[in-house]
Design an enzyme around this catalytic site. Structure first.
Site, PDB file in Angstrom:
ATOM      1  N   ASP A 123       0.807  -1.226   0.000  1.00 21.86           N
ATOM      2  CA  ASP A 123       0.000   0.000   0.000  1.00 21.86           C
ATOM      3  C   ASP A 123       0.838   1.273   0.000  1.00 21.86           C
ATOM      4  O   ASP A 123       0.384   2.323   0.455  1.00 21.86           O
ATOM      5  CB  ASP A 123      -0.969   0.001   1.186  1.00 21.86           C
ATOM      6  N   ASP A 161      -3.881  -4.691  -4.820  1.00 21.88           N
ATOM      7  CA  ASP A 161      -3.051  -3.511  -5.096  1.00 21.88           C
ATOM      8  C   ASP A 161      -1.671  -3.814  -5.667  1.00 21.88           C
ATOM      9  O   ASP A 161      -1.055  -2.925  -6.253  1.00 21.88           O
ATOM     10  CB  ASP A 161      -2.791  -2.655  -3.843  1.00 21.88           C
ATOM     11  N   ASP A 312     -12.203   1.800   5.626  1.00 24.01           N
ATOM     12  CA  ASP A 312     -11.138   1.937   4.631  1.00 24.01           C
ATOM     13  C   ASP A 312      -9.949   2.708   5.187  1.00 24.01           C
ATOM     14  O   ASP A 312      -8.874   2.707   4.586  1.00 24.01           O
ATOM     15  CB  ASP A 312     -11.667   2.676   3.400  1.00 24.01           C
TER      16      ASP A 312
END
Length: 338
Positions: A123, A161, A312
């Protein structure tokens, strides 16, 4: 990014995906991190091929609401609690959570769904930063993950991701070759388990909007050995939008199959190009319940990969990424059409 029924009554029906990329002035659009560990007490699902966790945060919240006399809220929240949602095993030791889920699924002849989310440099250091501290640790983690699956039927969505963050440049170039090797190795290791299907994350059409940009990166990451790719993880794009994108990408990859995360896309994405539209957007809704009956031969399943009700990140009043947020969960469930 990236973490979470008393009586499980999972409904099988139909449909859709996450993320949005990271620009220079905004955080990467990633899913929330893994759920926290849970206790035992597996109860099999019915009406769905997938396992429902009887000790999910949603299931526990239902019991809390019932004890408080909030019967209508409990009824509404069962739209989450009674449906199968992916497990995000812990980054330190995935074995306990996987073992519990596999045993629970076996009791009802169900398939457990997992997310492997522990790649180094995860991330881009943002809300769901973390992951294994180096390549060797990641390989050991994946080996433990795969070993715990055994021969049980399972679906693994691999590293939300990871590929899109290579494509958009958010992950520094010096880590690209290592990441490709780790993803390819993870697919190879997981596919040694005879009952395991693996879908490599490919982001969503609001993030990498040209499917052609994903083709070579997915190939380098070992997609040919996987069962396909995953779209819309933790995002809100509609089924139609995601499936059009997925069909185009599939065509460029020789007909590869894919899955769609429909956990929160029932109302589509937040309109108006508002800041951090991917992060706890208001007014959203649950999407089509998890099912393998998609009506499209290339779409293997609609899955709830993001755990509805998990934050989130610390935006719009939410807790840290991956933390259960009952008020948000209740809103998603209230607005659901199914």
């Amino acid at each position: 990014m990236s973490r979470r029924t008393v009586t499980a009554v999972a409904l099988a029906l139909v449909s859709a995906l996450l993320l949005t990329g990271c620009g220079e002035d905004e955080p990467p659009k990633g899913p929330v991190g893994p759920p926290s560990p849970r206790g035992e007490a597996p109860v099999p699902a019915s009406g769905s091929p997938f396992w429902v966790d009887p000790e999910s945060d949603a299931a526990r919240q239902v019991r809390r609401y019932e004890a408080e006399g909030r019967t209508e809220d409990a009824r509404v929240l069962r739209r989450i609690a009674d449906r199968p949602v992916a497990e995000w095993p812990a980054g330190d030791d995935p074995v306990p959570e996987i073992t519990r889920a596999v045993r629970g699924a076996a009791a009802g002849n169900r398939t457990a769904v997992f997310v492997a989310y522990n790649i180094p440099h995860r991330d881009c250091g943002m809300y769901s930063a973390g992951g294994s501290h180096d390549a060797g640790a990641y390989r050991s983690w994946i080996d433990s993950f795969a070993t715990a699956l055994g021969d049980a039927p399972a679906i693994v969505v691999l590293e939300p991701d990871a590929v899109p963050h290579i494509v958009d440049g958010c992950t520094p170039a010096e880590y690209h070759d290592e990441r490709y090797g780790l993803l390819a190795g993870a697919i190879e290791r997981l596919k040694r388990q005879p009952g395991t299907r693996v879908y490599l994350d490919a982001g969503n059409p609001a993030w990498i909007d040209d499917p052609g940009r994903l083709v070579e990166p997915l190939r380098r990451a070992g997609l040919a050995r996987a069962d396909g790719f995953a779209l819309n993880v933790s995002n809100f794009q509609t089924n139609d939008t995601v499936e059009d994108f997925g069909t185009s990408l599939s065509g460029l990859l020789g007909g590869a199959h894919f899955t769609v995360d429909t956990s929160r896309n029932g109302a589509g994405p937040l309109p108006g190009d508002r800041a951090e539209a991917w992060c706890n957007p208001p007014g959203r809704s649950l999407g089509v319940p998890p099912t393998e009956r998609t009506g499209d031969e290339r779409v293997d399943a609609y899955l709830w990969i993001k755990r509805p009700g998990d934050s989130d990140g610390p935006c719009r009043g939410g807790p840290a990424a991956g933390i259960w947020w009952p008020e948000y969960a209740l809103g998603l469930a209230r607005r659901a059409k199914e």
